[in-house]
Design a protein around this motif. Structure first.
Motif, mmCIF file in Angstrom:
data_model
loop_
_atom_site.group_PDB
_atom_site.id
_atom_site.type_symbol
_atom_site.label_atom_id
_atom_site.label_comp_id
_atom_site.label_asym_id
_atom_site.label_seq_id
_atom_site.Cartn_x
_atom_site.Cartn_y
_atom_site.Cartn_z
ATOM 1 N N THR A 81 35.300 28.157 36.586
ATOM 2 C CA THR A 81 34.891 29.539 36.366
ATOM 3 C C THR A 81 33.682 29.573 35.448
ATOM 4 O OG1 THR A 81 37.195 30.283 36.512
ATOM 5 C CG2 THR A 81 35.632 31.811 35.522
ATOM 6 N N ILE B 72 31.372 32.659 33.507
ATOM 7 C CA ILE B 72 31.276 34.088 33.212
ATOM 8 C C ILE B 72 29.948 34.332 32.498
ATOM 9 C CG2 ILE B 72 32.275 36.037 31.958
ATOM 10 C CD1 ILE B 72 34.986 34.514 32.151
ATOM 11 N N GLU C 167 34.708 30.251 40.709
ATOM 12 C CA GLU C 167 34.174 31.608 40.723
ATOM 13 C C GLU C 167 33.137 31.818 39.617
ATOM 14 O OE1 GLU C 167 37.853 34.068 42.654
ATOM 15 O OE2 GLU C 167 37.896 33.776 40.482
ATOM 16 N N TYR D 202 31.433 34.972 37.696
ATOM 17 C CA TYR D 202 31.509 36.407 37.391
ATOM 18 C C TYR D 202 30.271 36.790 36.598
ATOM 19 C CZ TYR D 202 36.507 36.087 38.438
ATOM 20 O OH TYR D 202 37.720 35.891 39.052
ATOM 21 N N TYR D 203 29.631 37.879 36.988
ATOM 22 C CA TYR D 203 28.474 38.316 36.218
ATOM 23 C C TYR D 203 28.193 39.802 36.378
ATOM 24 C CZ TYR D 203 25.973 37.418 40.660
ATOM 25 O OH TYR D 203 25.560 37.389 41.975
ATOM 26 N N ASN E 191 24.633 43.063 38.935
ATOM 27 C CA ASN E 191 24.495 42.390 40.230
ATOM 28 C C ASN E 191 23.041 42.015 40.502
ATOM 29 O OD1 ASN E 191 23.712 45.123 40.586
ATOM 30 N ND2 ASN E 191 24.152 45.019 42.763
ATOM 31 N N ASN F 77 32.147 39.581 46.003
ATOM 32 C CA ASN F 77 32.845 40.848 45.760
ATOM 33 C C ASN F 77 32.074 41.618 44.700
ATOM 34 O OD1 ASN F 77 35.094 40.487 47.484
ATOM 35 N ND2 ASN F 77 35.993 39.108 45.984
ATOM 36 N N ASN F 78 31.658 42.825 45.037
ATOM 37 C CA ASN F 78 30.985 43.711 44.096
ATOM 38 C C ASN F 78 31.941 44.814 43.681
ATOM 39 O OD1 ASN F 78 28.189 42.691 44.171
ATOM 40 N ND2 ASN F 78 28.312 43.270 46.310
ATOM 41 N N SER G 86 29.195 44.939 38.935
ATOM 42 C CA SER G 86 29.551 43.575 38.566
ATOM 43 C C SER G 86 29.860 42.786 39.829
ATOM 44 C CB SER G 86 30.759 43.565 37.636
ATOM 45 O OG SER G 86 30.415 44.075 36.386
ATOM 46 N N ARG H 219 31.705 39.090 41.594
ATOM 47 C CA ARG H 219 32.492 37.868 41.585
ATOM 48 C C ARG H 219 32.096 37.090 42.827
ATOM 49 N NH1 ARG H 219 38.718 38.048 42.697
ATOM 50 N NH2 ARG H 219 37.885 38.178 44.793
ATOM 51 N N LYS I 150 32.830 33.597 44.907
ATOM 52 C CA LYS I 150 33.763 32.475 45.068
ATOM 53 C C LYS I 150 33.109 31.433 45.970
ATOM 54 C CE LYS I 150 38.507 31.411 46.232
ATOM 55 N NZ LYS I 150 39.824 31.989 46.515
#
Length: 117
Positions: free
Chosen positions: A28, A30, A69, A71-72, A75, A91-92, A110, A112, A114
């Motif tokens: 992961t 972030i 994954e 995450y940020y 976008n 995924n937004n 935001s 994600r 994968k």
């Protein structure tokens, strides 16, 4: 990793561009309003070094393990649109953040991502 932190357990004092990410290493990652916020700002500049950010972005994705994954926020639609759906699932989602009670909420997208392959 942060430019301002002290080197302690689980932290590294550096920035994104001075740290070499190993392929298939992280489960992961972030990034809250740091790398992607700067990437977006650089992308919008007339003479911004967006290529440097695009390369590091792909290095970040390549450093994820299978099913890892990233995450940020915010976008990055200008680069996300080019990611292969066979390799990455995106995924937004919106974050509603009310700065003050009397103001309209600020919608922030935001992401994600994968790693699939």
């Amino acid at each position: 990793m942060d430019r301002i932190t002290n080197d302690k357990l689980y932290t590294i004092q550096t920035d994104w561009f001075n740290y070499e990410l190993k392929p298939n290493y992280w489960g992961t990652i972030i990034s809250h309003l740091s790398f992607t916020n700067h990437f977006k700002r650089t992308h919008l500049k007339k003479n911004g070094n967006y290529i440097k950010y695009a390369r590091k972005y792909m290095e970040l994705l390549n450093s994820l393990k299978l099913d890892g994954e990233f995450y940020y926020t915010p976008n990055l639609p200008f680069i996300e649109q080019f990611l292969s759906p066979k390799s990455y699932k995106i995924n937004n989602y919106f974050l509603n953040y009310d700065i003050q009670r009397n103001r309209e909420p600020l919608d922030i997208m935001s992401v994600r991502i994968k790693k699939l392959s």
